[in-house]
Scaffold this motif. Structure first.
Motif, mmCIF file in Angstrom:
data_model
loop_
_atom_site.group_PDB
_atom_site.id
_atom_site.type_symbol
_atom_site.label_atom_id
_atom_site.label_comp_id
_atom_site.label_asym_id
_atom_site.label_seq_id
_atom_site.Cartn_x
_atom_site.Cartn_y
_atom_site.Cartn_z
ATOM 1 N N PHE A 149 5.430 10.942 -4.463
ATOM 2 C CA PHE A 149 6.341 11.845 -3.764
ATOM 3 C C PHE A 149 7.773 11.739 -4.282
ATOM 4 N N THR A 150 8.214 10.529 -4.615
ATOM 5 C CA THR A 150 9.593 10.365 -5.083
ATOM 6 C C THR A 150 9.812 11.005 -6.450
ATOM 7 N N SER B 59 0.824 -1.205 0.000
ATOM 8 C CA SER B 59 0.000 0.000 0.000
ATOM 9 C C SER B 59 0.858 1.255 0.000
ATOM 10 N N GLY B 60 1.872 1.256 0.851
ATOM 11 C CA GLY B 60 2.779 2.407 0.895
ATOM 12 C C GLY B 60 3.551 2.568 -0.403
ATOM 13 N N GLY B 61 3.991 1.446 -0.971
ATOM 14 C CA GLY B 61 4.739 1.500 -2.220
ATOM 15 C C GLY B 61 3.916 2.011 -3.384
ATOM 16 N N THR B 62 2.601 1.759 -3.344
ATOM 17 C CA THR B 62 1.733 2.210 -4.423
ATOM 18 C C THR B 62 1.642 3.728 -4.458
ATOM 19 N N THR C 142 13.655 6.074 -0.533
ATOM 20 C CA THR C 142 12.614 5.056 -0.433
ATOM 21 C C THR C 142 13.097 3.854 0.374
ATOM 22 N N VAL C 143 14.332 3.427 0.119
ATOM 23 C CA VAL C 143 14.898 2.286 0.850
ATOM 24 C C VAL C 143 15.007 2.606 2.335
ATOM 25 N N ILE C 144 15.475 3.822 2.662
ATOM 26 C CA ILE C 144 15.604 4.209 4.069
ATOM 27 C C ILE C 144 14.227 4.237 4.746
ATOM 28 N N ALA C 145 13.251 4.814 4.056
ATOM 29 C CA ALA C 145 11.915 4.948 4.642
ATOM 30 C C ALA C 145 11.262 3.591 4.880
ATOM 31 N N THR D 295 -7.598 -4.646 -0.302
ATOM 32 C CA THR D 295 -8.078 -3.811 -1.406
ATOM 33 C C THR D 295 -6.960 -3.069 -2.133
ATOM 34 N N LEU D 296 -5.976 -2.551 -1.409
ATOM 35 C CA LEU D 296 -4.932 -1.742 -2.038
ATOM 36 C C LEU D 296 -3.845 -2.519 -2.773
ATOM 37 N N PRO D 297 -3.398 -3.688 -2.282
ATOM 38 C CA PRO D 297 -2.342 -4.409 -2.999
ATOM 39 C C PRO D 297 -2.616 -4.664 -4.485
ATOM 40 N N PRO D 298 -3.865 -4.980 -4.908
ATOM 41 C CA PRO D 298 -4.106 -5.166 -6.339
ATOM 42 C C PRO D 298 -3.763 -3.942 -7.181
#
Length: 226
Positions: free
Chosen positions: A34-35, A26-29, A48-51, A151-154
């Protein structure tokens, strides 16, 4: 003096794995929203890796250890149980502020892309809807997280899959003629249904696999039409 951990409830191994995976996906989506402001690709990857691997890992560790020894399921109440009321209020305020800020930006940007309206009024609409829904969310937060877990992973899975299958559409200056991708819409819907209704295996994985299968079927049918 011996210290014994308190149980905050029960959860299966698959349930725990599903929640962790769902949180990361979900966070990665939403992270690309922002990146994309990074001055170069290297800094985007590093932050992203640090976060995710440092920040998110510490968040899970603090929550798990604190919850195990206090029986609380919220870091705010965990800190109060340890006599850290003032720091708890600061953490709570900072957490809500940063989370709401990210959510408003993501939702406002999405509504702007869908409606073709300016982002600022869509941010206000998102804030109003979110404020109203927060009344229900306050008393049903865990249930809400479980729904999002299926719901979000798809969404993230289909974004990645579509990119690798249609790389030309993502090149700078490219034009996408199709306005609605029904395979993606139905894939997300099917994945969300399976993720929330099928209680076997890992929820987020079930949802992503279902979404990808539905998408690939419609993608194959679409190619036959052409």
């Amino acid at each position: 003096m011996a210290i014994f951990a308190k149980s905050a409830g029960s959860m299966t191994l698959f349930g725990g794995v599903g929640l962790v995976m769902g949180s990361f996906v979900s966070g990665g989506t939403a992270t690309p929203n922002f990146t994309r402001f990074a001055n170069n690709n290297k800094n985007a990857v590093i932050t992203t890796v640090i976060a995710f691997f440092l920040g998110n890992a510490l968040m899970f560790a603090f929550g798990a250890v604190g919850g195990a020894f206090t029986g609380k399921d919220d870091i705010f109440y965990v800190m109060i149980a340890q006599g850290l009321t003032l720091p708890a209020l600061i953490v709570l305020g900072a957490n809500i502020w940063t989370t709401a800020d990210n959510g408003l930006y993501t939702c406002g940007l999405g509504l702007s892309n869908i409606t073709k309206m300016p982002k600022r009024p869509m941010v206000l609409v998102s804030g109003a809807v979110g404020t109203v829904c927060s009344v229900w969310l306050y008393n049903n937060f865990i249930s809400y997280l479980n729904i999002l877990n299926g719901t979000l992973p798809p969404l993230g899975a289909l974004i990645i899959l579509d990119y690798f299958l249609h790389k030309d559409n993502y090149k700078a200056g490219s034009t996408v003629t199709r306005n609605i991708n029904w395979g993606s819409i139905l894939g997300v819907a099917a994945g969300a249904l399976v993720g929330n209704l099928v209680h076997w295996g890992i929820t987020s994985v079930n949802a992503m696999v279902t979404a990808c299968v539905v998408y690939l079927i419609f993608n194959a049918l679409d190619k036959k039409k052409v």
